[in-house]
Design a protein around this motif. Sequence first.
Motif, short mmCIF file in Angstrom:
data_model
loop_
_atom_site.label_atom_id
_atom_site.label_comp_id
_atom_site.label_asym_id
_atom_site.label_seq_id
_atom_site.Cartn_x
_atom_site.Cartn_y
_atom_site.Cartn_z
N GLY B 28 2.61 -10.92 1.81
CA GLY B 28 1.86 -9.81 2.40
C GLY B 28 1.01 -9.12 1.36
O GLY B 28 -0.16 -8.79 1.59
N LEU B 29 1.59 -8.94 0.17
CA LEU B 29 0.85 -8.28 -0.93
C LEU B 29 -0.39 -9.10 -1.29
O LEU B 29 -1.47 -8.56 -1.51
CB LEU B 29 1.77 -8.13 -2.15
CG LEU B 29 1.09 -7.61 -3.42
CD1 LEU B 29 0.54 -6.20 -3.21
CD2 LEU B 29 2.08 -7.61 -4.59
N GLN B 30 -0.19 -10.43 -1.32
CA GLN B 30 -1.32 -11.31 -1.62
C GLN B 30 -2.46 -11.10 -0.64
O GLN B 30 -3.63 -10.97 -1.02
CB GLN B 30 -0.88 -12.77 -1.54
CG GLN B 30 -0.49 -13.36 -2.86
CD GLN B 30 -0.06 -14.82 -2.68
OE1 GLN B 30 -0.45 -15.49 -1.72
NE2 GLN B 30 0.76 -15.29 -3.61
N VAL B 31 -2.11 -11.05 0.66
CA VAL B 31 -3.14 -10.86 1.69
C VAL B 31 -3.80 -9.49 1.51
O VAL B 31 -5.02 -9.36 1.62
CB VAL B 31 -2.53 -11.01 3.10
CG1 VAL B 31 -3.56 -10.66 4.17
CG2 VAL B 31 -2.00 -12.41 3.29
N THR B 32 -2.97 -8.47 1.23
CA THR B 32 -3.52 -7.13 1.01
C THR B 32 -4.55 -7.13 -0.12
O THR B 32 -5.65 -6.60 0.03
CB THR B 32 -2.38 -6.14 0.68
OG1 THR B 32 -1.61 -5.95 1.86
CG2 THR B 32 -2.91 -4.80 0.21
N THR B 176 -9.92 1.61 -0.30
CA THR B 176 -10.07 0.31 0.33
C THR B 176 -8.73 -0.42 0.38
O THR B 176 -8.37 -1.01 1.40
CB THR B 176 -11.11 -0.55 -0.44
OG1 THR B 176 -12.30 0.21 -0.59
CG2 THR B 176 -11.42 -1.83 0.30
N ILE B 177 -7.99 -0.35 -0.72
CA ILE B 177 -6.67 -1.00 -0.75
C ILE B 177 -5.77 -0.39 0.33
O ILE B 177 -5.14 -1.09 1.12
CB ILE B 177 -6.02 -0.84 -2.14
CG1 ILE B 177 -6.84 -1.58 -3.20
CG2 ILE B 177 -4.58 -1.36 -2.11
CD1 ILE B 177 -6.36 -1.36 -4.62
N LYS B 178 -5.73 0.94 0.38
CA LYS B 178 -4.84 1.61 1.35
C LYS B 178 -5.28 1.36 2.78
O LYS B 178 -4.44 1.24 3.68
CB LYS B 178 -4.81 3.12 1.05
CG LYS B 178 -4.03 3.44 -0.21
CD LYS B 178 -4.07 4.92 -0.53
CE LYS B 178 -5.42 5.31 -1.07
NZ LYS B 178 -5.46 6.73 -1.49
N ASN B 179 -6.59 1.26 2.98
CA ASN B 179 -7.11 1.06 4.34
C ASN B 179 -6.97 -0.37 4.84
O ASN B 179 -7.42 -0.69 5.94
CB ASN B 179 -8.57 1.50 4.43
CG ASN B 179 -8.70 3.02 4.51
OD1 ASN B 179 -7.74 3.70 4.87
ND2 ASN B 179 -9.86 3.52 4.17
N THR B 180 -6.34 -1.25 4.03
CA THR B 180 -6.06 -2.59 4.56
C THR B 180 -4.91 -2.54 5.56
O THR B 180 -4.79 -3.43 6.40
CB THR B 180 -5.68 -3.57 3.44
OG1 THR B 180 -4.59 -3.00 2.70
CG2 THR B 180 -6.84 -3.87 2.52
N ALA B 181 -4.08 -1.49 5.49
CA ALA B 181 -2.89 -1.44 6.35
C ALA B 181 -3.22 -1.50 7.85
O ALA B 181 -2.56 -2.24 8.59
CB ALA B 181 -2.06 -0.20 6.01
N PRO B 182 -4.22 -0.76 8.34
CA PRO B 182 -4.53 -0.84 9.77
C PRO B 182 -4.89 -2.25 10.24
O PRO B 182 -4.88 -2.51 11.45
CB PRO B 182 -5.73 0.10 9.94
CG PRO B 182 -5.66 1.05 8.80
CD PRO B 182 -5.06 0.27 7.67
#
Lengths: 245, 243
Positions: B28-32, B176-182
Amino acid sequence: MPMITIEKVSKWYNPQFQVLKNCTTTVEKGEVVVVCGPSGSGKSTLIKTVNALEPVQEGTITVDGLNVTTMKKDLPKLRSRVGMVFQHFELFPHLKIVENLCLGQTIVLGRSEDAAKTKAMKMLERVGLTAHAQKYPGQLSGGQQQRVAIARALVMDPICMLFDEPTSALDPEMINEVLDVMVELAKEGMTMMVVTHEMGFAKKVANRVIFMDAGEIVEDAQKEDFFGHPRSDRAQHFLSKILAH
Amino acid sequence: MNYNWNWGIFWDQTPDATGTYFGSLMSGLQVTILLALCAWFIAFVMGSLIGIMRTLPARWAVFVGNAYIEMFRNIPLLVQLFIWFFVVPELLPGDLGIWIKQLRNGPFIAAMLGLGFYMSSRVAAQITAGINALPKGQRMAGTAIGLTTWQTYRYILLPLAYRIIFPPLTSEFLNTIKNTAPALTIGVLELTARARSMQEFSFQVFEAFSAAAAIYLVLSAVVTIGMRIIEKRLAIPGFNGGK
């Protein structure tokens, strides 16, 4: 043929505010013309119209026979041949001194890095700043920066030079080092148009003095006539204030 | 609170038997990271273009730039993701739309575009501010030595503007990193999605989300430190706080 002709030039910042009113004058090859006048009189604007940094709405300006008021595509090329020195130096802060002097040469004139550098070092020697070639502008004093700015204009082999209040942002003790370089240039026969309040400089090297007020060229006279017996009341008034001390 | 703590859960196998929960979080981290980098690339390129447009003398350029920013900044990110994922493929001509919907990476691509364009509006605003913060004389000085408008931007205005806005750009990259969650809402299996699936399968909700939170924190810390180092490298003596 004059180097610079300014003919019936008018400029408005908006329909209500006219900064230049029907200005006409010429600068002959090898002539040094000082432009003076109270602040807000339009003298800085006038000098910036010569290389089209400020567009005008009416009138014609030619430099070396070329009409700059109608010119579009060839403007950068023409500007590269007209040296300009600004009140606040405007050196490029992210480039070393020598790089400041090389940028225009390599990009605009297409000179090789080596040729540009050689020329830059020669010009730095001329303004006495060889030792500072590898420094950044922010590490130099105001007077040194302005001398670099003059050198930056000179490396382009200009056909004439424009100075827009080159000493008015300087501390008093640095004014002379800049004026000395300018006097030297004038003596070598460089065509110069200089906006300044330094009347000592005007008396020493100017051929002619232009006095402006409220956007108009009020007086355009030989140096001796201007300082000896100015014709207009406004010029007399200005001189009495500026030469009082 | 009656909760059965189990910090060893990370080493248990996931129900789909592809590896441990820890491995699942790492993928998951990789995809993020990948999603953040791709989106940032779009945000940076588009943001720079639009930000520059808004400082050009041409009025139409300013208008287009302003309209772009208002559009992408004022629609919620989640809505933009849904539009890219559900609506845009429908608007494309028949075959192309179907082909896109069947792409295995469809969710990732939609998230990359959605997040990239959303963030580009914020980057653009920063770039404009950076260029406008420069003394007007810099542009004039470039023009006066004979540089064209493009050359003045390339050699003078942009190198200075990017340095000025480096700190706010860093925080936009962190956003941008944090906004990958949605992106999990349109099916991208990024870090938050992996934490959620871990919680659903193992019922270890605290461990799952503590782990996700810690990973986000570490990731942001690494980025912040990296950007600080770059910022120091770019500093110019005597300019904008450089020594």
